[in-house]
Motif scaffolding. Structure first.
Motif, mmCIF file in Angstrom:
data_model
loop_
_atom_site.group_PDB
_atom_site.id
_atom_site.type_symbol
_atom_site.label_atom_id
_atom_site.label_comp_id
_atom_site.label_asym_id
_atom_site.label_seq_id
_atom_site.Cartn_x
_atom_site.Cartn_y
_atom_site.Cartn_z
ATOM 1 N N MET A 1 0.837 -1.176 0.000
ATOM 2 C CA MET A 1 0.000 0.000 0.000
ATOM 3 C C MET A 1 0.887 1.246 0.000
ATOM 4 O O MET A 1 1.725 1.435 0.863
ATOM 5 C CB MET A 1 -0.890 -0.045 1.252
ATOM 6 C CG MET A 1 -1.622 1.239 1.510
ATOM 7 S SD MET A 1 -2.684 1.110 2.958
ATOM 8 C CE MET A 1 -1.654 1.863 4.182
ATOM 9 N N GLU A 2 0.726 2.067 -1.003
ATOM 10 C CA GLU A 2 1.470 3.314 -1.138
ATOM 11 C C GLU A 2 0.885 4.362 -0.186
ATOM 12 O O GLU A 2 -0.330 4.516 -0.099
ATOM 13 C CB GLU A 2 1.405 3.799 -2.575
ATOM 14 C CG GLU A 2 2.242 5.006 -2.852
ATOM 15 C CD GLU A 2 3.736 4.738 -2.800
ATOM 16 O OE1 GLU A 2 4.480 5.668 -2.476
ATOM 17 O OE2 GLU A 2 4.144 3.591 -3.046
ATOM 18 N N ILE A 3 1.733 5.070 0.499
ATOM 19 C CA ILE A 3 1.292 6.086 1.449
ATOM 20 C C ILE A 3 1.192 7.426 0.720
ATOM 21 O O ILE A 3 2.146 7.864 0.074
ATOM 22 C CB ILE A 3 2.277 6.192 2.619
ATOM 23 C CG1 ILE A 3 2.340 4.857 3.355
ATOM 24 C CG2 ILE A 3 1.883 7.318 3.560
ATOM 25 C CD1 ILE A 3 3.466 4.760 4.359
ATOM 26 N N ASP A 4 0.051 8.076 0.833
ATOM 27 C CA ASP A 4 -0.140 9.397 0.248
ATOM 28 C C ASP A 4 0.197 10.443 1.314
ATOM 29 O O ASP A 4 -0.656 10.848 2.101
ATOM 30 C CB ASP A 4 -1.576 9.564 -0.253
ATOM 31 C CG ASP A 4 -1.810 10.907 -0.920
ATOM 32 O OD1 ASP A 4 -0.818 11.630 -1.174
ATOM 33 O OD2 ASP A 4 -2.978 11.230 -1.192
ATOM 34 N N TRP A 5 1.451 10.885 1.320
ATOM 35 C CA TRP A 5 1.908 11.835 2.332
ATOM 36 C C TRP A 5 1.251 13.194 2.168
ATOM 37 O O TRP A 5 1.150 13.952 3.129
ATOM 38 C CB TRP A 5 3.427 11.961 2.283
ATOM 39 C CG TRP A 5 4.102 10.707 2.723
ATOM 40 C CD1 TRP A 5 4.619 9.732 1.918
ATOM 41 C CD2 TRP A 5 4.307 10.262 4.061
ATOM 42 N NE1 TRP A 5 5.134 8.719 2.683
ATOM 43 C CE2 TRP A 5 4.960 9.015 3.999
ATOM 44 C CE3 TRP A 5 3.999 10.791 5.313
ATOM 45 C CZ2 TRP A 5 5.314 8.312 5.142
ATOM 46 C CZ3 TRP A 5 4.353 10.080 6.451
ATOM 47 C CH2 TRP A 5 5.001 8.854 6.354
ATOM 48 N N ALA A 45 8.275 3.590 5.191
ATOM 49 C CA ALA A 45 6.952 3.058 4.836
ATOM 50 C C ALA A 45 6.533 1.887 5.723
ATOM 51 O O ALA A 45 5.411 1.886 6.242
ATOM 52 C CB ALA A 45 6.899 2.679 3.356
ATOM 53 N N PRO A 46 7.385 0.861 5.939
ATOM 54 C CA PRO A 46 6.958 -0.230 6.831
ATOM 55 C C PRO A 46 6.663 0.233 8.254
ATOM 56 O O PRO A 46 5.737 -0.248 8.899
ATOM 57 C CB PRO A 46 8.135 -1.209 6.815
ATOM 58 C CG PRO A 46 8.876 -0.907 5.577
ATOM 59 C CD PRO A 46 8.665 0.548 5.302
ATOM 60 N N TYR A 47 7.455 1.191 8.745
ATOM 61 C CA TYR A 47 7.218 1.739 10.083
ATOM 62 C C TYR A 47 5.856 2.417 10.130
ATOM 63 O O TYR A 47 5.067 2.204 11.052
ATOM 64 C CB TYR A 47 8.324 2.731 10.438
ATOM 65 C CG TYR A 47 8.090 3.444 11.747
ATOM 66 C CD1 TYR A 47 8.391 2.824 12.957
ATOM 67 C CD2 TYR A 47 7.580 4.736 11.787
ATOM 68 C CE1 TYR A 47 8.186 3.472 14.165
ATOM 69 C CE2 TYR A 47 7.372 5.390 12.981
ATOM 70 C CZ TYR A 47 7.677 4.757 14.164
ATOM 71 O OH TYR A 47 7.462 5.398 15.356
ATOM 72 N N THR A 48 5.570 3.221 9.118
ATOM 73 C CA THR A 48 4.302 3.943 9.063
ATOM 74 C C THR A 48 3.131 2.985 8.917
ATOM 75 O O THR A 48 2.085 3.172 9.538
ATOM 76 C CB THR A 48 4.325 4.962 7.907
ATOM 77 O OG1 THR A 48 5.428 5.846 8.124
ATOM 78 C CG2 THR A 48 3.049 5.767 7.850
ATOM 79 N N GLN A 49 3.285 1.949 8.128
ATOM 80 C CA GLN A 49 2.214 0.971 7.980
ATOM 81 C C GLN A 49 1.979 0.207 9.268
ATOM 82 O O GLN A 49 0.860 -0.176 9.584
ATOM 83 C CB GLN A 49 2.527 0.017 6.823
ATOM 84 C CG GLN A 49 2.421 0.704 5.480
ATOM 85 C CD GLN A 49 3.010 -0.099 4.338
ATOM 86 O OE1 GLN A 49 3.670 -1.108 4.546
ATOM 87 N NE2 GLN A 49 2.783 0.370 3.123
ATOM 88 N N SER A 50 3.030 0.014 10.040
ATOM 89 C CA SER A 50 2.902 -0.699 11.300
ATOM 90 C C SER A 50 2.257 0.157 12.384
ATOM 91 O O SER A 50 1.372 -0.288 13.109
ATOM 92 C CB SER A 50 4.278 -1.160 11.768
ATOM 93 O OG SER A 50 4.210 -1.731 13.049
#
Length: 156
Positions: A1-5, A45-50
């Motif tokens: 999943m791409e993060i839309d900052w 990204a993995p940190y943010t998804q977690s």
């Protein structure tokens, strides 16, 4: 999943720091005795998804504040242009700095990032924290990669 900052509060918060573009930093590099410190917040990204978008935004802003405070400490006079920070949000930064300050500043950046990591570990491990039992802090915390003139340093 791409993060839309851009859908987060990050762009508005970054405006407060008056960061330059990477092209501006390159222009400084071509103007004499100026070194470039390249900083990459690897695995954001993995940190943010977690942990969620708010945690990712907080970490990016903590890094930006850290870089700004360190850079301000190296200004020899208030009117001095250097050091100057450029950013490609959310995870790539460059600092144009006098070459004689480059190595010391790189080490200070890594030390300060280690302090941010220690604060987050203490926060997540407190029993009052609703996420204290999760181990993904250690597994997904982004590495800070710092590269100067021919050197690369990494902090976990």
């Amino acid at each position: 999943m791409e993060i839309d900052w851009n859908a987060t509060e990050l762009p508005a918060q970054l405006e407060k720091y008056h960061l330059k573009t990477i092209q501006t930093i390159l222009d400084y590099a071509n103007s004499g005795e100026v070194g470039i410190i390249k900083i990459n917040l690897h695995d954001l990204a993995p940190y943010t998804q977690s942990w969620g978008l708010k945690a990712g935004v907080w970490l990016v802003l903590a890094v930006v504040k850290m870089l700004t405070e360190i850079a301000d400490g190296y200004r020899t006079e208030p009117s001095s242009d250097l050091p100057v920070i450029g950013c490609t949000p959310p995870d790539y930064f460059e600092i144009a700095v006098p070459t004689d300050q480059e190595q010391e500043m790189s080490h200070r950046i890594l030390t300060a990032y280690n302090e941010i990591y220690a604060v987050l570990l203490r926060t997540h491990r407190q029993s009052s924290s609703p996420i204290w039992h999760r181990r993904s802090t250690v597994q997904y915390f982004p590495q800070l990669m710092v590269e100067g003139s021919g050197t690369e340093l990494t902090e976990q």
